[in-house]
Design a protein around this motif. Structure first.
Motif, PDB file in Angstrom:
ATOM      1  N   LEU A   1      43.862  54.155  12.500  1.00  0.00           N
ATOM      2  CA  LEU A   1      43.115  52.974  12.927  1.00  0.00           C
ATOM      3  C   LEU A   1      43.421  52.620  14.381  1.00  0.00           C
ATOM      4  O   LEU A   1      42.510  52.292  15.155  1.00  0.00           O
ATOM      5  N   LEU A   2      44.680  52.713  14.772  1.00  0.00           N
ATOM      6  CA  LEU A   2      45.034  52.425  16.160  1.00  0.00           C
ATOM      7  C   LEU A   2      44.392  53.434  17.106  1.00  0.00           C
ATOM      8  O   LEU A   2      43.891  53.067  18.178  1.00  0.00           O
ATOM      9  N   LEU A   3      44.384  54.704  16.715  1.00  0.00           N
ATOM     10  CA  LEU A   3      43.736  55.724  17.528  1.00  0.00           C
ATOM     11  C   LEU A   3      42.238  55.457  17.636  1.00  0.00           C
ATOM     12  O   LEU A   3      41.645  55.582  18.709  1.00  0.00           O
ATOM     13  N   ALA A   4      41.632  55.058  16.515  1.00  0.00           N
ATOM     14  CA  ALA A   4      40.192  54.791  16.512  1.00  0.00           C
ATOM     15  C   ALA A   4      39.835  53.687  17.503  1.00  0.00           C
ATOM     16  O   ALA A   4      38.985  53.879  18.385  1.00  0.00           O
ATOM     17  N   TYR A   5      40.461  52.542  17.365  1.00  0.00           N
ATOM     18  CA  TYR A   5      40.106  51.406  18.222  1.00  0.00           C
ATOM     19  C   TYR A   5      40.399  51.687  19.688  1.00  0.00           C
ATOM     20  O   TYR A   5      39.632  51.285  20.568  1.00  0.00           O
ATOM     21  N   SER A   6      41.486  52.380  19.970  1.00  0.00           N
ATOM     22  CA  SER A   6      41.812  52.700  21.356  1.00  0.00           C
ATOM     23  C   SER A   6      40.880  53.769  21.922  1.00  0.00           C
ATOM     24  O   SER A   6      40.862  54.005  23.133  1.00  0.00           O
ATOM     25  N   SER A   7      40.069  54.391  21.035  1.00  0.00           N
ATOM     26  CA  SER A   7      39.099  55.403  21.454  1.00  0.00           C
ATOM     27  C   SER A   7      37.669  54.884  21.407  1.00  0.00           C
ATOM     28  O   SER A   7      36.716  55.654  21.589  1.00  0.00           O
ATOM     29  N   GLY A   8      37.491  53.576  21.134  1.00  0.00           N
ATOM     30  CA  GLY A   8      36.155  52.999  21.075  1.00  0.00           C
ATOM     31  C   GLY A   8      35.436  53.215  19.760  1.00  0.00           C
ATOM     32  O   GLY A   8      34.205  53.159  19.699  1.00  0.00           O
ATOM     33  N   ILE A   9      36.191  53.419  18.700  1.00  0.00           N
ATOM     34  CA  ILE A   9      35.648  53.768  17.382  1.00  0.00           C
ATOM     35  C   ILE A   9      36.145  52.766  16.351  1.00  0.00           C
ATOM     36  O   ILE A   9      37.278  52.279  16.447  1.00  0.00           O
ATOM     37  N   PHE A  10      35.323  52.453  15.351  1.00  0.00           N
ATOM     38  CA  PHE A  10      35.754  51.552  14.288  1.00  0.00           C
ATOM     39  C   PHE A  10      35.154  51.999  12.952  1.00  0.00           C
ATOM     40  O   PHE A  10      34.094  52.630  12.908  1.00  0.00           O
ATOM     41  N   PRO A  11      35.828  51.646  11.835  1.00  0.00           N
ATOM     42  CA  PRO A  11      35.302  52.005  10.509  1.00  0.00           C
ATOM     43  C   PRO A  11      34.357  50.934   9.981  1.00  0.00           C
ATOM     44  O   PRO A  11      34.568  49.739  10.201  1.00  0.00           O
ATOM     45  N   TRP A  12      33.339  51.390   9.262  1.00  0.00           N
ATOM     46  CA  TRP A  12      32.379  50.451   8.659  1.00  0.00           C
ATOM     47  C   TRP A  12      31.673  51.193   7.530  1.00  0.00           C
ATOM     48  O   TRP A  12      30.902  52.116   7.784  1.00  0.00           O
TER      49      TRP A  12
END
Length: 214
Positions: free
Chosen positions: A35-46
Motif C-alpha cells: 500500500l505504501l508503494l502504491a500511494y507513493s507511485s500514484g496508485i490506489f486500490p478500489w
C-alpha cells in the motif's frame, strides 16, 4: 495494459502503462509495504468485496489546490457558529467503520471491505493513514480518512450522519494541510460533491510531478 501482480513480489508498473480505463493492475495483496508503494507511485486500490484487488492510476486525476477551496456563505456561517467539534486522528477505526457502513445515495454497497479496513488501520498505527473527525457532543457525526505522504494527502472516503458534517471535515482538513505546507489534497476521481468544494481534474502526468516533487 493491465498487469497481474504476484502477492509474493512487491512491484507496480509505471503509471504510463495504465489501461485507458484507469486500471493499472490486478491482484497482489493489501500489505503495508504494498500500500505504501502504491500511494507513493500514484496508485490506489478500489474494488468491491468478492472482486480481485484492483489498482488504479486514473487520468485525469481529481485534486484540490488549497487556494481554490470553495467555502460557501452558508458553510462559513456553520463554521463560525461552532456547531461541530473537530479532532485530528483520534478515532481512525470509527471513521473507517462509518465510511464502510453509512448508506450513500445511489450506492447499494461499499468498496471498503473488511480486509481493507484492517489494512488501513495498520497504516494508521504506523502514522501513514490519518483521519479527521467531526463531533456533535460525544457523537461522531462525520469525518474522512486518507493516506498522509507528508506533502500530499490522499483522501480515501468520507461520511456524514448530519447535514454538512463531511463538508466541515473536508474544509478543516484543507485548512490544516495548507497551514502545514502540503502541495495538494488528492481526491482521486471526479464527483460533483468534491467539484462543488473546489476540486479540479488535472492530467495524471501533472499529478505525478507534484507527487515526486518533495
Amino acid at each position: 495494459m493491465i498487469t497481474l501482480l504476484d502477492e509474493h513480489y512487491l512491484y507496480f508498473p509505471n503509471v504510463d502503462e495504465t489501461h485507458e480505463s484507469g486500471i493499472i493492475a490486478l491482484g497482489g495483496d493489501l500489505s503495508v509495504d504494498r500500500l505504501l508503494l502504491a500511494y507513493s507511485s500514484g496508485i490506489f486500490p478500489w474494488f468491491e468485496d468478492g472482486e480481485p484487488i484492483t489498482w488504479w492510476a486514473p487520468n485525469p486525476r481529481m485534486v484540490l489546490f488549497f487556494d481554490q477551496l470553495k467555502v460557501s456563505r452558508s458553510m462559513r456561517n456553520v463554521l463560525s457558529k461552532g456547531v461541530f467539534r473537530i479532532t485530528w486522528n483520534t478515532a481512525f477505526r470509527e471513521v473507517m467503520l462509518n465510511c464502510q457502513n453509512v448508506p450513500r445515495r445511489g450506492q447499494l454497497g461499499t468498496w471498503i471491505t473488511d480486509d481493507m479496513l484492517e489494512a488501513y488501520c495498520k497504516l494508521n498505527e504506523i502514522g501513514a493513514a490519518k483521519s479527521i473527525e467531526v463531533w456533535q457532543g460525544n457523537e461522531l457525526v462525520g469525518g474522512l480518512y486518507g493516506i498522509d505522504l507528508g506533502h500530499i494527502f490522499c483522501g480515501e472516503s468520507m461520511f456524514s450522519k448530519v447535514s454538512n458534517a463531511s463538508k466541515v471535515a473536508f474544509i478543516y482538513l484543507s485548512y490544516y494541510l495548507e497551514a502545514e505546507g502540503y502541495k495538494l489534497l488528492d481526491c482521486q476521481v471526479y464527483n460533483d460533491h468534491l467539484a462543488s468544494l473546489g476540486a479540479v481534474e488535472i492530467p495524471r502526468e501533472v499529478f505525478m510531478e507534484y507527487l515526486y516533487d518533495r
